[in-house]
Motif scaffolding. Structure first.
Motif, PDB file in Angstrom:
ATOM      1  N   SER A 154      47.466  35.280  37.553  1.00 27.30           N
ATOM      2  CA  SER A 154      47.031  34.463  36.574  1.00 27.30           C
ATOM      3  C   SER A 154      46.391  33.080  36.994  1.00 27.30           C
ATOM      4  CB  SER A 154      48.393  33.812  35.765  1.00 27.30           C
ATOM      5  OG  SER A 154      49.473  33.369  36.738  1.00 27.30           O
ATOM      6  N   GLU A 155      46.669  32.690  37.895  1.00 30.15           N
ATOM      7  CA  GLU A 155      45.988  31.547  38.806  1.00 30.15           C
ATOM      8  C   GLU A 155      44.760  31.930  39.218  1.00 30.15           C
ATOM      9  OE1 GLU A 155      46.877  28.402  38.738  1.00 30.15           O
ATOM     10  OE2 GLU A 155      48.401  29.037  37.618  1.00 30.15           O
ATOM     11  N   PRO A 202      49.647  39.037  34.146  1.00 23.27           N
ATOM     12  CA  PRO A 202      49.149  38.433  35.177  1.00 23.27           C
ATOM     13  C   PRO A 202      50.036  37.664  36.197  1.00 23.27           C
ATOM     14  CG  PRO A 202      47.517  38.488  33.391  1.00 23.27           C
ATOM     15  CD  PRO A 202      48.929  38.799  32.879  1.00 23.27           C
ATOM     16  N   ALA A 203      50.818  36.810  35.373  1.00 22.94           N
ATOM     17  CA  ALA A 203      51.908  35.677  36.213  1.00 22.94           C
ATOM     18  C   ALA A 203      52.811  36.519  37.134  1.00 22.94           C
ATOM     19  CB  ALA A 203      52.442  34.932  35.386  1.00 22.94           C
ATOM     20  N   ASN A 204      52.997  37.767  36.791  1.00 23.30           N
ATOM     21  CA  ASN A 204      53.902  38.518  37.517  1.00 23.30           C
ATOM     22  C   ASN A 204      53.211  39.521  38.563  1.00 23.30           C
ATOM     23  OD1 ASN A 204      55.896  37.237  36.428  1.00 23.30           O
ATOM     24  ND2 ASN A 204      56.531  39.011  34.773  1.00 23.30           N
ATOM     25  N   VAL A 205      52.120  39.242  38.840  1.00 19.33           N
ATOM     26  CA  VAL A 205      51.224  40.091  39.761  1.00 19.33           C
ATOM     27  C   VAL A 205      50.887  39.034  40.891  1.00 19.33           C
ATOM     28  CG1 VAL A 205      49.192  41.283  40.388  1.00 19.33           C
ATOM     29  CG2 VAL A 205      50.388  41.814  38.092  1.00 19.33           C
ATOM     30  N   LEU A 206      51.351  39.346  42.268  1.00 19.89           N
ATOM     31  CA  LEU A 206      51.045  38.332  43.312  1.00 19.89           C
ATOM     32  C   LEU A 206      49.835  39.001  44.114  1.00 19.89           C
ATOM     33  CD1 LEU A 206      54.303  37.837  44.769  1.00 19.89           C
ATOM     34  CD2 LEU A 206      53.043  36.198  43.213  1.00 19.89           C
ATOM     35  N   VAL A 207      48.960  38.355  44.341  1.00 26.28           N
ATOM     36  CA  VAL A 207      47.630  38.601  45.126  1.00 26.28           C
ATOM     37  C   VAL A 207      47.419  38.005  46.533  1.00 26.28           C
ATOM     38  CG1 VAL A 207      45.086  38.582  45.278  1.00 26.28           C
ATOM     39  CG2 VAL A 207      46.498  38.587  42.908  1.00 26.28           C
ATOM     40  N   PHE A 208      47.221  39.178  47.361  1.00 28.42           N
ATOM     41  CA  PHE A 208      47.446  38.836  48.980  1.00 28.42           C
ATOM     42  C   PHE A 208      45.846  39.107  49.477  1.00 28.42           C
ATOM     43  CE2 PHE A 208      51.560  40.101  47.532  1.00 28.42           C
ATOM     44  CZ  PHE A 208      52.585  39.261  48.347  1.00 28.42           C
ATOM     45  N   ARG A 209      45.792  38.408  50.607  1.00 30.03           N
ATOM     46  CA  ARG A 209      44.286  38.573  51.310  1.00 30.03           C
ATOM     47  C   ARG A 209      44.524  39.618  52.309  1.00 30.03           C
ATOM     48  NH1 ARG A 209      39.435  35.486  51.515  1.00 30.03           N
ATOM     49  NH2 ARG A 209      37.857  36.833  52.167  1.00 30.03           N
ATOM     50  N   PRO A 216      38.911  43.299  49.865  1.00 31.33           N
ATOM     51  CA  PRO A 216      39.660  41.956  50.220  1.00 31.33           C
ATOM     52  C   PRO A 216      40.936  41.627  49.765  1.00 31.33           C
ATOM     53  CG  PRO A 216      37.883  41.505  48.738  1.00 31.33           C
ATOM     54  CD  PRO A 216      38.042  42.764  48.913  1.00 31.33           C
ATOM     55  N   PHE A 217      41.167  42.000  48.832  1.00 31.19           N
ATOM     56  CA  PHE A 217      42.445  41.540  48.290  1.00 31.19           C
ATOM     57  C   PHE A 217      43.561  42.836  47.775  1.00 31.19           C
ATOM     58  CE2 PHE A 217      39.561  38.134  46.670  1.00 31.19           C
ATOM     59  CZ  PHE A 217      40.348  37.202  47.329  1.00 31.19           C
ATOM     60  N   LEU A 218      44.862  42.488  47.860  1.00 31.98           N
ATOM     61  CA  LEU A 218      45.833  43.449  47.457  1.00 31.98           C
ATOM     62  C   LEU A 218      46.723  42.989  46.564  1.00 31.98           C
ATOM     63  CD1 LEU A 218      47.575  46.043  48.126  1.00 31.98           C
ATOM     64  CD2 LEU A 218      48.648  44.795  49.956  1.00 31.98           C
ATOM     65  N   ALA A 219      46.848  43.534  45.333  1.00 28.33           N
ATOM     66  CA  ALA A 219      47.894  42.883  44.301  1.00 28.33           C
ATOM     67  C   ALA A 219      49.253  43.764  44.300  1.00 28.33           C
ATOM     68  CB  ALA A 219      47.397  43.031  43.177  1.00 28.33           C
ATOM     69  N   LYS A 220      50.294  43.058  44.267  1.00 32.73           N
ATOM     70  CA  LYS A 220      51.490  43.523  44.029  1.00 32.73           C
ATOM     71  C   LYS A 220      52.382  42.998  42.922  1.00 32.73           C
ATOM     72  CE  LYS A 220      51.943  43.892  49.298  1.00 32.73           C
ATOM     73  NZ  LYS A 220      52.934  43.715  50.356  1.00 32.73           N
ATOM     74  N   LEU A 221      53.051  43.991  42.343  1.00 31.63           N
ATOM     75  CA  LEU A 221      53.938  43.481  41.235  1.00 31.63           C
ATOM     76  C   LEU A 221      55.077  42.664  41.519  1.00 31.63           C
ATOM     77  CD1 LEU A 221      54.383  46.799  39.063  1.00 31.63           C
ATOM     78  CD2 LEU A 221      53.477  44.796  38.307  1.00 31.63           C
ATOM     79  N   SER A 222      55.371  41.961  40.850  1.00 28.39           N
ATOM     80  CA  SER A 222      56.677  40.780  41.388  1.00 28.39           C
ATOM     81  C   SER A 222      57.599  40.509  40.174  1.00 28.39           C
ATOM     82  CB  SER A 222      56.087  39.470  41.749  1.00 28.39           C
ATOM     83  OG  SER A 222      55.449  38.657  40.742  1.00 28.39           O
ATOM     84  N   ASP A 223      58.654  39.727  40.307  1.00 26.98           N
ATOM     85  CA  ASP A 223      59.531  39.237  39.146  1.00 26.98           C
ATOM     86  C   ASP A 223      60.003  40.533  38.562  1.00 26.98           C
ATOM     87  OD1 ASP A 223      61.051  38.038  37.286  1.00 26.98           O
ATOM     88  OD2 ASP A 223      59.516  36.571  36.982  1.00 26.98           O
ATOM     89  N   PHE A 224      61.118  41.158  39.154  1.00 33.99           N
ATOM     90  CA  PHE A 224      61.948  42.207  38.483  1.00 33.99           C
ATOM     91  C   PHE A 224      63.135  41.613  37.796  1.00 33.99           C
ATOM     92  CE2 PHE A 224      59.326  43.873  41.928  1.00 33.99           C
ATOM     93  CZ  PHE A 224      58.724  44.674  41.446  1.00 33.99           C
ATOM     94  N   GLY A 225      63.081  40.416  37.384  1.00 34.68           N
ATOM     95  CA  GLY A 225      64.354  39.933  36.530  1.00 34.68           C
ATOM     96  C   GLY A 225      65.004  40.774  35.360  1.00 34.68           C
ATOM     97  N   LEU A 282      47.172  43.786  30.336  1.00 36.91           N
ATOM     98  CA  LEU A 282      46.659  43.070  31.738  1.00 36.91           C
ATOM     99  C   LEU A 282      45.281  43.460  31.881  1.00 36.91           C
ATOM    100  CD1 LEU A 282      48.691  42.782  34.758  1.00 36.91           C
ATOM    101  CD2 LEU A 282      46.659  43.741  35.010  1.00 36.91           C
ATOM    102  N   LEU A 283      44.747  44.700  31.766  1.00 38.01           N
ATOM    103  CA  LEU A 283      43.547  45.017  31.877  1.00 38.01           C
ATOM    104  C   LEU A 283      42.498  44.281  30.945  1.00 38.01           C
ATOM    105  CD1 LEU A 283      43.673  48.960  32.107  1.00 38.01           C
ATOM    106  CD2 LEU A 283      43.575  47.562  33.935  1.00 38.01           C
ATOM    107  N   LEU A 284      42.849  44.086  29.812  1.00 42.61           N
ATOM    108  CA  LEU A 284      41.946  43.155  28.892  1.00 42.61           C
ATOM    109  C   LEU A 284      41.817  41.707  29.718  1.00 42.61           C
ATOM    110  CD1 LEU A 284      42.961  44.162  25.544  1.00 42.61           C
ATOM    111  CD2 LEU A 284      40.817  44.663  26.490  1.00 42.61           C
ATOM    112  N   ALA A 285      42.990  41.103  29.993  1.00 43.08           N
ATOM    113  CA  ALA A 285      42.874  39.899  30.412  1.00 43.08           C
ATOM    114  C   ALA A 285      42.179  39.777  32.003  1.00 43.08           C
ATOM    115  CB  ALA A 285      44.305  39.435  30.832  1.00 43.08           C
ATOM    116  N   LEU A 286      42.344  40.919  32.659  1.00 46.27           N
ATOM    117  CA  LEU A 286      41.741  41.045  34.210  1.00 46.27           C
ATOM    118  C   LEU A 286      40.098  41.319  33.741  1.00 46.27           C
ATOM    119  CD1 LEU A 286      42.095  41.066  36.997  1.00 46.27           C
ATOM    120  CD2 LEU A 286      42.586  43.656  36.943  1.00 46.27           C
TER     121      LEU A 286
END
Length: 651
Positions: A154-155, A202-209, A216-225, A282-286
């Motif tokens: 999201s950021e 998007p806020a629950n997807v973390l992006v790593f370099r 150059p980037f790797l995305a991972k799902l987060s927040d399994f609450g 999420l695809l539309l937002a992306l």
């Protein structure tokens, strides 16, 4: 003085029935996924992690560091809070204490509650470590240590160009495509484990370099609450707690009941398709909406129509401007299958939805299938931190706590409420110490683990005692049964003096007939033979060919081979073919049948042992013939596993 327990207190004095064995005792190479599955199975049976001994045993399987104590480097002193949720407060380390280096990690500290149950906590397979923080210097609070992401998606989408200024090799459309593929792969993996994420956005997807300039980037799902375990048979549509802006029309208003006249029939497995709609949003937002905001598709129930959702989606795609034509075409088809009004009509999120002929897709595919674990310099990879290595590095204060609990039971001659695997691990930890008292501890822990029925401990207990010139306080009948169990489960390769040569050969045949070292043995030989060929399945994705080859069912294997023309042999989750299974089971006749297909025997995996690594599983008289067959089929004698061991080096 040696430890003495009454044998009548144990349940170890029976031979193991191979169709009624205890999960976790199989001599199959463990993986993180298998450890998590075992933990989930225990939880579903009402056996949550409730003690320090159970926690450290699971961490030993996962290869995660810890538990450690952070009394001297309190999180509040060395980090800043960067987020919070219902279960955790999240801190990023910005400073370091004496003797501690600055690490690129985040700490997720459990929120204290007035009343706490074991089910409040779950161990994430992606954790790097586990610790206890001390906000008031006295009260330990559980902490998960996890790798630090660059930012949530999201950021990133709010100012994408700023984050991509340093990139040369790829366009921002390729980066978006890679992230979409990563998320699809993550959702697909969750669903394969019967877990519903429940809040994809998007806020629950973390992006790593990462270092690859093409990806150059790797995305991972987060927040399994709010994730949902599909093993709960009382699931309803109202159990889906997604964010209203990002869910399908059936889940926007949680106060309204599911309307099957509008959304079609509901079954629990349709919750996966609830995730499908969120993934489409999420695809539309992306790719489409400015700044990654939630798209507006007019999903109010009063005016809800399938064609309205479709027209809104196409309008957004048309207004996307510079969206490349091939990506636009792929997105249009994917969104049409994901954003359906009725959950039962929606496709499941998979990477197949986003397959293109773009070079960037091929780069992502290569990266995702060949990448080793991304471990920073100086960090310990979980692959090198499991089993004996984990126990050798166990925090001394944790070891002291477990020692204290063990000694309390020792005083009253009771077996401790520890798992057998825990006791064997503590024996390994004690063996790394030069203290004389710990030499006796090794023997005490081994004996307790053996009396608990832990076969790996039973396999070595008498020999370790003999090496220390210590008497083992159990009967000869017990030693015979331990030796028999050890041979029948593949833990003993020498000739135990408690058994006759004839018994040893018989028990080793039992082991091979039960599947040997193959993961297919988890089903049980009787079950394999009773299941219809077309209905066979297991959690390792073994085919019926794997199963028959593992247990040596040559006639059944030949029947299946004759029924089909095989272009290539099927593979399981470990990238193993039925040839591997035949070798793991030690069945040379099954190997002959499979090799006669003239298909290569070499494993394509860079991490799994090759068929040649399993030559020791065959009867001595069959090893030469098995070697000849494997070399004839093209097996590579220089194939290396994840740990640098070739077949020659293992021999």
């Amino acid at each position: 003085m040696s430890l003495i327990f009454a044998e009548s207190e144990t349940t170890s004095l029976t031979l193991v029935d191979f169709d009624d064995t205890t999960p976790g005792d199989y001599p199959v190479i463990g993986t993180v996924g298998e450890a998590i599955e075992a933990s989930k199975t225990r939880a579903r049976s009402g056996k949550y992690l409730s003690s320090l001994s159970e926690l450290v045993t699971l961490l030993a399987e996962l290869g995660a560091n810890g538990p450690s104590h952070l009394q001297n480097v309190n999180i509040s002193d060395i980090g800043i809070q960067v987020g919070h949720g219902n279960q955790f407060d999240v801190f990023r380390q910005v400073d370091h204490g004496p003797g501690h280096s600055l690490q690129n990690v985040v700490y997720k500290r459990v929120k204290l509650r007035p009343k706490r149950t074991d089910s409040d906590y779950a161990v994430d397979p992606a954790i790097m470590g586990f610790a206890d923080d001390y906000p008031d210097r006295k009260t330990p609070i559980p902490v998960l240590v996890m790798e630090a992401a660059r930012f949530p998606l999201s950021e990133m989408l709010k100012d994408l160009q700023h984050h991509l200024d340093t990139l040369i090799a790829v366009s921002h459309w390729d980066v978006r495509h890679h992230i979409a593929l990563d998320v699809a792969a993550g959702v697909e993996a969750l669903h394969s484990s019967e877990i519903i994420h429940g809040d994809i956005k998007p806020a629950n997807v973390l992006v790593f370099r990462q270092d690859n300039p093409s990806v150059p980037f790797l995305a991972k799902l987060s927040d399994f609450g709010v994730c949902i375990d599909m093993s709960d048979h009382k699931i309803s549509a109202r159990d889906y707690y997604g964010t209203p802006k990002w869910v399908g029309p059936e889940a926007i208003d949680h106060d309204l009941a599911y309307d099957d006249t509008l959304f079609g029939p509901f079954h629990a497995h349709h919750l996966k398709q609830f995730d499908s709609f969120s993934y489409g949003m999420l695809l539309l937002a992306l790719f489409v909406t400015p700044g990654g905001v939630a798209p507006k598709l007019g999903l109010d129930r009063e005016n809800l129509k399938e064609e309205n959702i479709r027209s809104c989606t196409r309008l957004l795609l048309r207004d996307a401007g510079s969206l490349p034509a091939d990506i636009s075409h792929t997105l249009d088809k994917a969104l049409h299958s994901l954003l359906r009004m009725r959950p039962c009509d929606r496709a499941l999120p998979t990477i197949a939805l986003l397959t293109t002929n773009r070079p960037s897709y091929l780069a992502w595919l290569h990266e995702s299938t060949t990448k080793d674990e991304n471990i920073e310099a100086g960090k310990t990879s979980p692959s090198y931190n499991t089993g004996p290595v984990y126990w050798a590095r166990l925090d001394e204060r944790v070891f002291e706590d477990l020692n204290r609990q063990f000694d309390q039971n020792k005083k009253v001659r009771q077996l401790p409420d520890f798992l057998g695997a825990t006791l064997l691990g503590l024996a390994l930890k004690a063996s790394t110490s030069s203290l004389e008292e710990n030499r006796q501890k090794v023997l005490d822990y081994l004996l307790a683990a053996s009396l608990k029925g832990h076969t790996p401990a039973q396999a070595i207990c008498s020999r370790v005692h003999a090496s220390q010139s210590k008497e083992l306080a159990v009967s000869k009948a017990t030693l015979r049964i331990w030796a028999a169990n050890s041979v029948r489960q593949g833990y003993v390769f020498h000739q135990p003096e408690e058994l006759s040569p004839k018994e040893i050969l018989s028990f080793r045949d039992d082991f091979r007939s039960a599947g040997g070292y193959s993961s297919a043995r988890a089903i049980g030989a009787k079950s394999i033979l009773s299941i219809p060929q077309e209905a066979y399945e297991d959690s390792y994705d073994n085919s019926i060919l794997h199963a028959y080859a593992a247990i040596g069912a040559c006639t059944s294997l030949d029947d299946v081979l004759q029924q089909n023309k095989w272009i290539q042999l099927p593979k399981n989750k470990k990238d193993e073919t039925p040839i591997d299974s035949a070798c793991q089971g030690g069945h040379v006749n099954c190997l002959k049948l499979l090799v006669s297909l003239n298909l290569r025997a070499s494993s394509m995996s860079t991490t799994s042992p090759s068929p040649l690594h399993w030559l020791f599983a065959f009867p001595d008289d069959d090893i030469a013939e098995a070697l000849r067959l494997l070399l004839q089929a093209g097996a590579d004698i220089n194939h290396r596993t994840k740990l640098p061991t070739s077949s020659v080096e293992r021999a």
